[in-house]
Motif scaffolding. Structure first.
Motif, PDB file in Angstrom:
ATOM      1  N   ILE A  92       0.847  -1.201   0.000  1.00  0.00           N
ATOM      2  CA  ILE A  92       0.000   0.000   0.000  1.00  0.00           C
ATOM      3  C   ILE A  92       0.883   1.252   0.000  1.00  0.00           C
ATOM      4  N   GLY A  95       1.010   6.762   2.566  1.00  0.00           N
ATOM      5  CA  GLY A  95      -0.029   7.607   3.166  1.00  0.00           C
ATOM      6  C   GLY A  95      -1.189   6.830   3.771  1.00  0.00           C
ATOM      7  N   THR A  96      -1.346   5.574   3.387  1.00  0.00           N
ATOM      8  CA  THR A  96      -2.491   4.818   3.911  1.00  0.00           C
ATOM      9  C   THR A  96      -2.102   3.905   5.085  1.00  0.00           C
ATOM     10  N   GLN A  99      -4.256   3.197   8.236  1.00  0.00           N
ATOM     11  CA  GLN A  99      -5.408   2.275   8.153  1.00  0.00           C
ATOM     12  C   GLN A  99      -5.151   0.986   8.927  1.00  0.00           C
ATOM     13  N   GLN A 148       6.127   3.708  -0.910  1.00  0.00           N
ATOM     14  CA  GLN A 148       5.416   2.479  -0.542  1.00  0.00           C
ATOM     15  C   GLN A 148       5.754   2.048   0.886  1.00  0.00           C
ATOM     16  N   TYR A 204      -8.920  -7.015   4.322  1.00  0.00           N
ATOM     17  CA  TYR A 204      -8.305  -5.740   3.892  1.00  0.00           C
ATOM     18  C   TYR A 204      -7.507  -5.943   2.602  1.00  0.00           C
ATOM     19  N   GLY A 208      -9.839  -4.080   0.399  1.00  0.00           N
ATOM     20  CA  GLY A 208      -9.458  -2.698   0.698  1.00  0.00           C
ATOM     21  C   GLY A 208      -9.999  -2.251   2.053  1.00  0.00           C
ATOM     22  N   PHE A 209     -10.027  -0.936   2.254  1.00  0.00           N
ATOM     23  CA  PHE A 209     -10.318  -0.377   3.579  1.00  0.00           C
ATOM     24  C   PHE A 209     -11.814  -0.341   3.928  1.00  0.00           C
ATOM     25  N   ARG A 213     -13.490   0.275   7.623  1.00  0.00           N
ATOM     26  CA  ARG A 213     -14.150   1.559   7.913  1.00  0.00           C
ATOM     27  C   ARG A 213     -15.520   1.305   8.537  1.00  0.00           C
ATOM     28  N   ASP A 242     -10.676   7.061   3.466  1.00  0.00           N
ATOM     29  CA  ASP A 242      -9.267   6.689   3.609  1.00  0.00           C
ATOM     30  C   ASP A 242      -8.847   6.502   5.067  1.00  0.00           C
ATOM     31  N   GLY A 243      -9.780   6.715   6.033  1.00  0.00           N
ATOM     32  CA  GLY A 243      -9.451   6.482   7.442  1.00  0.00           C
ATOM     33  C   GLY A 243      -9.241   7.740   8.261  1.00  0.00           C
ATOM     34  N   VAL A 258      -5.932  12.969  10.895  1.00  0.00           N
ATOM     35  CA  VAL A 258      -5.312  11.733  10.412  1.00  0.00           C
ATOM     36  C   VAL A 258      -4.479  11.123  11.535  1.00  0.00           C
TER      37      VAL A 258
END
Ligand code: BTN
Length: 263
Positions: A92, A95-96, A99, A148, A204, A208-209, A213, A242-243, A258
């Motif tokens: 991922i 930035g994520t 999560q 990454q 996940y 995905g998220f 969420r 995106d969390g 964030v």
């Protein structure tokens, strides 16, 4: 190099039933159990840097330098907590990474609610609480190569059988035992936690998220409540796709909070 898995376990009577069940899905092909260590986060970080695979799991009965979020210490009474760190290598963008800490909170709340029938809620971003008292916490520490994520160390501490807590804690604390009214066997709780982490992480990776969420929103005790932190004051309205936490300020603006994940 550290001793091989079999040697580590032979010297430790810690969680033998879990050891016999591992791996559970992606979690626990490599497993280390320490009577005492500084911090399971540091053990995993060393293993990660030496190339350990995703799902490597470290547990301890006691930490001498346990750490929590925002530079705080994480104190435990030997033999009373669940103290674990899990190595993940999700593909991922950096930035994520936060999560994964939300995912760990959802997996933990899910497992502990299922195992104890207690109402375990999540306070932003990833504190675990029962009846407004903190019962556990999560520390996710990510490393990136360029843009990454290269790995994330997900650390989880759960108060299981403690009956006393240091006076100067940031928030009132409790333990699962205090809340259910009797001491609890830690091993079935740890097994449930590991199985839940595997289930939520597998989802996940596949989906995905979005499911995380949804799970976070369902277990959240923050949504609809006032928040004051990270330079943001207002009312928590929602979790963004995106969390990030979406907060309505007194002036009526919607702003994003964030959670951090990098050391
Ligand atoms: C917090 O609420 O501040 C997070 C606490 C995280 C504690 C766990 S215990 C296992 C792992 N090892 C550590 O040193 N910290 C995490």
């Amino acid at each position: 190099m550290r001793p091989a898995l079999a040697e580590t376990l032979a010297r430790s009577s810690l969680f033998p039933r879990l050891a016999a069940r591992l791996p559970i899905g992606r979690v626990g092909k490599v497993f280390y159990a320490f009577e005492t260590t500084g911090s399971t986060q540091d053990e995993i970080r060393r293993l990660a840097e030496a190339g350990a695979p995703e799902g490597t799991l470290v547990v301890a009965d006691h930490q001498t330098r346990g750490r929590g979020r925002q530079g705080r210490a994480w104190l435990d009474e030997p033999g009373s907590s669940l103290l674990l760190s899990l190595l993940l290598r999700p593909e991922i963008p950096a930035g994520t990474a936060p999560q994964l800490s939300l995912l760990a909170a959802v997996a933990s709340a899910d497992a502990l609610t299922g195992a104890t029938a207690l109402p375990v809620g999540i306070r932003w971003p990833n504190d675990l609480e029962v009846r407004a008292r903190k019962v556990g916490g999560i520390l996710a520490e990510a490393s990136a190569t360029g843009e990454q994520v290269s790995h994330v160390v997900v650390g989880i501490g759960i108060n299981v059988n403690q009956t006393r807590f240091p006076a100067a804690l940031a928030r009132p604390a409790t333990s699962l035992a205090l809340e259910v009214g009797r001491p609890l066997d830690r091993e079935p709780l740890l097994e449930a936690l590991v199985a839940s982490l595997d289930r939520w992480y597998t989802r996940y990776v596949r989906e995905g998220f979005a499911p995380v969420r949804e799970g976070w929103c369902q277990a959240s005790v923050t949504l609809g409540q006032p928040v004051d932190g990270g330079g943001v004051t207002g009312t928590a309205e929602d979790l963004d796709v995106d969390g990030a936490l979406l907060v309505r300020t007194a002036a009526g603006a919607r702003t994003r909070l964030v959670a951090g994940a990098f050391r």
